[in-house]
Write a protein that holds these residues in place. Structure first.
Motif, PDB file in Angstrom:
ATOM      1  N   ASP A  66      52.283 -21.047 -44.930  1.00 53.49           N
ATOM      2  CA  ASP A  66      53.001 -19.734 -44.680  1.00 53.49           C
ATOM      3  C   ASP A  66      53.677 -19.894 -43.239  1.00 53.49           C
ATOM      4  OD1 ASP A  66      52.723 -18.321 -47.212  1.00 53.49           O
ATOM      5  OD2 ASP A  66      50.755 -17.743 -46.636  1.00 53.49           O
ATOM      6  N   THR A  80      50.192 -12.780 -46.444  1.00 54.89           N
ATOM      7  CA  THR A  80      49.695 -14.174 -46.631  1.00 54.89           C
ATOM      8  C   THR A  80      48.083 -14.189 -47.174  1.00 54.89           C
ATOM      9  OG1 THR A  80      48.852 -14.416 -44.239  1.00 54.89           O
ATOM     10  CG2 THR A  80      51.105 -14.661 -44.707  1.00 54.89           C
ATOM     11  N   GLY A 126      56.435 -19.961 -49.367  1.00 59.74           N
ATOM     12  CA  GLY A 126      55.866 -19.790 -47.968  1.00 59.74           C
ATOM     13  C   GLY A 126      56.545 -19.320 -46.776  1.00 59.74           C
TER      14      GLY A 126
END
Length: 428
Positions: free
Chosen positions: A127, A198, A160
């Motif tokens: 991420d 995330t 991501g």
């Protein structure tokens, strides 16, 4: 219509758009000025999107390019090259913090792509946090990182990327009236974004130090210290996108990020690096660079012609004290823009640093409704008066200017007078 304009329309992708109702064919440039095919002279106040940094046909850069072409025009990075290694050494000496090792490419897109990949490899995480309103390139990954819908009409199957709120003080998403009472909520929100969007750890926080295409948004004091601190708390590296802000453009410093007290793990630049030559760099700390995997190269990365042009550009900036010139003349430009704001209700905000200044146009200062048609009117009148401008912003309502780093107060006055006249026309 010139023959070049006609052929542009016939043989290029329509997406390769041109400015102005009657597009211009540029045929020559010298210093701060360019000429079209009819012989009309214009002040180039945008520099090919902040790319011609020290003047068109700068003699020292031209000489360096010609001398290199006569010696050797290309060698891949599979062989050592003095122009490449000498430039890398110079960058290590002027880069902030522990940035030391460079990877050369041909465009900001490639530089940012390299940085994103390097961060993911170095951390082992996916991420990446980028900002709304930002622009980072036209590859699939960098387009996914962009924070503007206008650039993302192509399907982007890239995972991501998470977008945090931009430090957009004029339109603060958290309701702050101005930067004087800012509590840095846009930076604080990055923590909740990481915690909710995330797995709790990130590869990097990537940000333009001044958001360029989005409208020259200058973050408030303390923003980067807070944002980078949060990113590092969750394992992320900091990628400083200096594609537009580097080479002294913001005044006083080589790099835009030096206006804040943070040190990047990776930094990217392009545009003004070679004064119009296609060249870009990704510079990283040894800890990051040494983890980049496998064997790789960019075909034109490290090209000796581009390397020579970039080295000459840096030398001109040093020899002519352009960091200081950009600070002094840029401050004068900022003052003149504030005067325009006082005179013209169409201007909602005047902002920027150094030779990176913008005016955001609105229909009403209370509602802040964007006024993109007013920008078009200003463009046309400024063109008629021999001044070329840039624009940006999600709504196309921001006039962006990028005078050469060696421009003086006479060029500032010429620019401001043209915009002043254009705003008068737009108000009618």
């Amino acid at each position: 219509m010139s023959d070049a304009v006609r052929k542009h329309r016939e043989f290029l992708f329509p997406a390769v758009a041109m400015y102005y109702q009657d597009p211009i064919e540029l045929v020559r440039g010298e210093g701060n000025y360019v000429w079209d095919d009819t012989g009309k002279r214009y002040l180039d106040a945008f520099g090919g999107v902040l790319t011609v940094s020290i003047g068109h046909a700068n003699p020292k850069v031209v000489e360096a390019i010609v001398a290199q072409v006569k010696q050797i025009s290309h060698t891949s990075t599979l062989y050592a090259s003095a122009p490449q290694s000498n430039l890398a050494e110079k960058l290590a000496s002027i880069a902030p913090g522990d940035l030391k090792k460079s990877f050369f490419t041909s465009s900001g897109t490639e530089a940012n792509e390299t940085a994103m990949n390097a961060a993911r490899v170095a951390t082992g995480r996916l991420d990446i946090i980028t900002l709304r309103h930002s622009y980072s390139g036209r590859s699939l990954q960098t387009l996914a990182g962009c924070g503007q819908s206008g650039w993302k009409k192509i399907p982007l199957p890239v995972a991501g990327i998470k977008h945090a709120h931009a430090p957009y003080c004029y339109r603060c998403p958290f309701g702050a009236k101005d930067s004087s009472n800012c509590s840095l909520e846009c930076a604080n929100d990055i923590e909740e974004l990481i915690q909710t969007e995330t797995g709790g750890e990130i590869a990097a926080f990537m940000a333009e130090t001044i958001i360029g295409s989005g409208g020259f948004m200058v973050p408030p004091p303390g923003y980067f210290e807070r944002a980078v601190g949060i990113a590092r708390k969750y394992g992320g590296l900091f990628i400083a996108d200096e594609v537009q802000t580097a080479w002294g453009r913001t005044g006083q410093h080589w790099w835009g990020i030096q206006h804040w007290d943070v040190k990047p793990d990776i930094m990217c630049s392009a545009k003004g690096m070679g004064n119009g030559t296609p060249v870009a760099m990704t510079i990283a700390t040894p800890a990051v660079a040494d983890k980049f995997p496998g064997i790789t190269f960019a075909t034109f990365g490290g090209n000796p012609i581009s390397m020579a042009a970039a080295r000459a550009t840096i030398e001109v900036i040093e020899e002519q004290s352009l960091l200081e010139n950009c600070k002094v003349v840029g401050a004068y430009l900022g003052e003149r823009f504030q005067q325009l704001k006082e005179k013209h209700p169409l201007i909602g905000d005047a902002r920027g640093l150094g030779m990176m200044q913008a005016l955001e146009l609105v229909k009403d200062r209370k509602t802040k409704e964007p006024a993109p048609q007013a920008v078009i009117a200003v463009f046309e009148e400024a063109k008629r008066r021999g001044v070329l401008l840039g624009k940006g912003g999600v709504w196309g309502n921001v006039i962006r200017t990028g005078l050469m780093l060696n421009a003086g107060k006479p060029q500032v006055d010429e620019l401001v007078e043209a915009i002043d006249a254009g705003l008068t026309v737009a108000a009618k």
